[in-house]
Design an enzyme around this catalytic site. Structure first.
Site, PDB file in Angstrom:
ATOM      1  N   TYR A 230     -36.954  16.131  15.231  1.00 37.18           N
ATOM      2  CA  TYR A 230     -36.424  17.301  14.530  1.00 37.18           C
ATOM      3  C   TYR A 230     -36.778  17.391  13.056  1.00 37.18           C
ATOM      4  CZ  TYR A 230     -32.955  20.544  12.593  1.00 37.18           C
ATOM      5  OH  TYR A 230     -32.350  21.572  11.930  1.00 37.18           O
TER       6      TYR A 230
ATOM      7  N   ASN B 232     -32.818   8.427   0.090  1.00 34.77           N
ATOM      8  CA  ASN B 232     -32.714   9.060   1.397  1.00 34.77           C
ATOM      9  C   ASN B 232     -32.195   8.021   2.378  1.00 34.77           C
ATOM     10  OD1 ASN B 232     -33.040  10.647   3.729  1.00 34.77           O
ATOM     11  ND2 ASN B 232     -35.152   9.981   3.991  1.00 34.77           N
ATOM     12  N   GLY B 233     -31.086   8.309   3.037  1.00 32.75           N
ATOM     13  CA  GLY B 233     -30.511   7.369   3.992  1.00 32.75           C
ATOM     14  C   GLY B 233     -29.020   7.260   3.820  1.00 32.75           C
TER      15      GLY B 233
ATOM     16  N   CYS C 221     -32.356  13.583   3.386  1.00 31.16           N
ATOM     17  CA  CYS C 221     -32.786  13.999   2.065  1.00 31.16           C
ATOM     18  C   CYS C 221     -34.293  13.843   1.952  1.00 31.16           C
ATOM     19  CB  CYS C 221     -32.101  13.174   0.982  1.00 31.16           C
ATOM     20  SG  CYS C 221     -30.296  13.290   0.989  1.00 31.16           S
TER      21      CYS C 221
ATOM     22  N   GLY D 107     -33.410  19.014   3.053  1.00 37.33           N
ATOM     23  CA  GLY D 107     -32.123  19.184   2.397  1.00 37.33           C
ATOM     24  C   GLY D 107     -32.066  20.465   1.608  1.00 37.33           C
TER      25      GLY D 107
END
Length: 502
Positions: free
Chosen positions: A257, A101-102, A2, A28
């Protein structure tokens, strides 16, 4: 994965939060949300879809206030229901909103404690809602009618004691300020910066430095593992280390990535890290295959381009763009459902026949996850006239699930799981396959910041740094996250939403 952002300003923040989400959209594409605060009142808009589709002009005008937080999301264990779009809100205490995020690794344990001990209700399956309620309980347990900054940091310390896993978080406390903090291992990135407007300081927190750059904020530094940053609504900045034993261990896949190449994460340039990945991979090819017959190096757009360019230079062969990407198709890796990913490949890429015809081609990708996309692209190269098709991965074999917020769900869906490199090569129908060595990948990234002693490499090595992930945990994750399970949840969610809208 995210993307999160937060701004405390002396002017309306709705447009800048929107702009930040467009910059972070690569993190996202499932849902987007913004919440702002004016005079202690919160204004929220969130929904499934891309940022540009979620927010209309009328909705943007409703997002009033000089501070706010924002989020772009794709699902991991959860479904694609709009109910799980972020930011999340809880009214007690003080009015809190969170963007995360996570992924937490002890979610089930925390859910039970929230229900039995803290007597808090959860309305979704999202671990982000769990995290918000843990923070809310820690804040409420202080029993304060009026908060101080020290109280906020004490609540963060409580979160660190209870929560395990990966979390980079921004939380807005209505009428008080914005908080950002990172898990004690710093697995997920978080950075903050400052901007002077008419002599007054304004602050921003975001997942990647590029969001700060675009909005004219000067980077101050990364939020350290276990550290909390609090910005009062008036624009006063406070920082404090809130974890007892922080141990910096960032996710190496960010550099492979996820992150944009123009970002700097933990003082490491993503662009330069990828250049070094290409150098390492070219060096390996020259060592194990000195008499190679590669005619041309072609990247698979977009994240492999940097590594491929450096490989071609060191190998002494031509670099060519052989695939044209349709910019209006989503990234296949983060599209929910394998059938959707497979269907989108040929819509997403088209080969330039002249660059393939009669040539021995080395295709370069950042990684190979499920392998179906790689096989389809190799077939596209053959259909375009390539004589031989070799394949190189800038990352080592992805053999194990990532449990810290990346959609690598079930081990059996990973093509390299329980397969040798030769078997993977045969499976994707390449004439030859070259993987990056893990030590070389670590060296390529660490060179940008030698102070980082180790990275999270769990999807390559099965070494889960939080120490609470075993085979039984991975089996539970596989049950929750495999494509069949996600398809079922998404179908059920769609039916429920249709019924609610009818």
């Amino acid at each position: 994965m995210c993307g999160i952002a937060a701004i405390v300003s002396h002017q309306p923040v709705n447009q800048e939060l929107y702009d930040a989400l467009t910059v972070l959209q690569h993190r996202g594409q499932d849902a987007a949300g913004i919440v702002t605060c004016e005079n202690g009142r919160l204004y929220l808009r969130k929904e499934n879809g891309l940022t540009r589709d979620v927010f209309t002009n009328i909705q943007m005008l409703k997002l009033r206030g000089n501070m706010g937080i924002a989020h772009v999301r794709y699902p991991t264990a959860g479904c694609t229901s709009s109910a799980e779009a972020q930011p999340f809100y809880v009214n007690s205490p003080f009015g809190l909103t969170l963007a995360h995020n996570g992924n937490l690794t002890n979610t089930e344990e925390l859910k039970k404690a929230l229900f039995i001990e803290d007597q808090r209700h959860l309305n979704t399956d999202s671990d982000s809602e769990v995290l918000l309620n843990i923070f809310a309980h820690e804040l409420q347990s202080l029993g304060k009618l009026h908060l101080s900054v020290a109280d906020v940091f004490e609540a963060v310390a409580g979160v660190h004691r209870r929560c395990r896993g990966a979390y980079a978080v921004v939380i807005m406390i209505a009428g008080f300020g914005i908080l950002g903090f990172r898990d004690p291992n710093g697995i997920r990135p978080l950075i903050f910066g400052e901007r002077k407007t008419d002599g007054q300081s304004e602050f921003m927190i975001a997942s990647e430095s590029v969001a700060l750059d675009v909005l004219g904020f000067s980077v101050l530094r990364d939020v350290q593992p276990g550290e909390a940053v609090f910005i009062e609504q008036s624009g006063v900045l406070h920082t404090q280390q809130c974890a007892q034993k922080p141990d910096h261990c960032p996710c190496i896949f960010e550099y492979v990535y996820f992150a944009r190449p123009d970002s700097i994460i933990d003082n490491i340039s993503v662009h330069k890290a990828r250049l070094r990945m290409g150098e390492k991979l070219a060096t390996k090819i020259l060592k194990v295959w000195p008499d190679h017959d590669i005619d041309v190096v072609i990247p698979i757009p977009d994240t492999s381009r940097t590594a491929a360019l450096q490989m071609a230079y060191l190998l002494g062969v031509k670099f060519r763009e052989g695939f044209i990407k349709n910019r209006y198709i989503g990234r296949t890796f983060i599209m929910p459902g394998q059938k959707m990913r497979e269907k989108s490949v040929r819509q997403k890429l088209n080969a330039i026949g002249l660059e393939f015809e009669g040539k021995n081609v080395l295709l370069v990708d950042d990684s190979i996850v499920r392998g179906t996309t790689s096989a389809q692209i190799i077939q596209m190269a053959r259909d375009a006239g390539a004589k031989k098709v070799y394949f190189a991965s800038a990352a080592p074999p992805v053999r194990y699930p990532n449990v810290y917020g990346i959609d690598m769900p079930a081990a059996h869906e990973l093509i390299a799981h329980n397969r040798t490199e030769e078997e993977v090569c045969e499976e994707i129908t390449a004439d030859r396959l070259i993987y990056q060595d893990l030590d070389d990948l670590i060296d390529a990234v660490r060179k940008g910041n030698p102070g980082i002693q180790h990275f999270d490499t769990s999807c390559f090595s099965k070494k889960y740094i939080t120490g609470d992930v075993d085979d039984a945990y991975l089996d539970r994750i596989e049950t929750l996250r495999n494509d069949n399970a996600q398809t079922t949840r998404n179908t059920q969610s769609f039916i429920i939403e249709m019924q609610n809208n009818s």
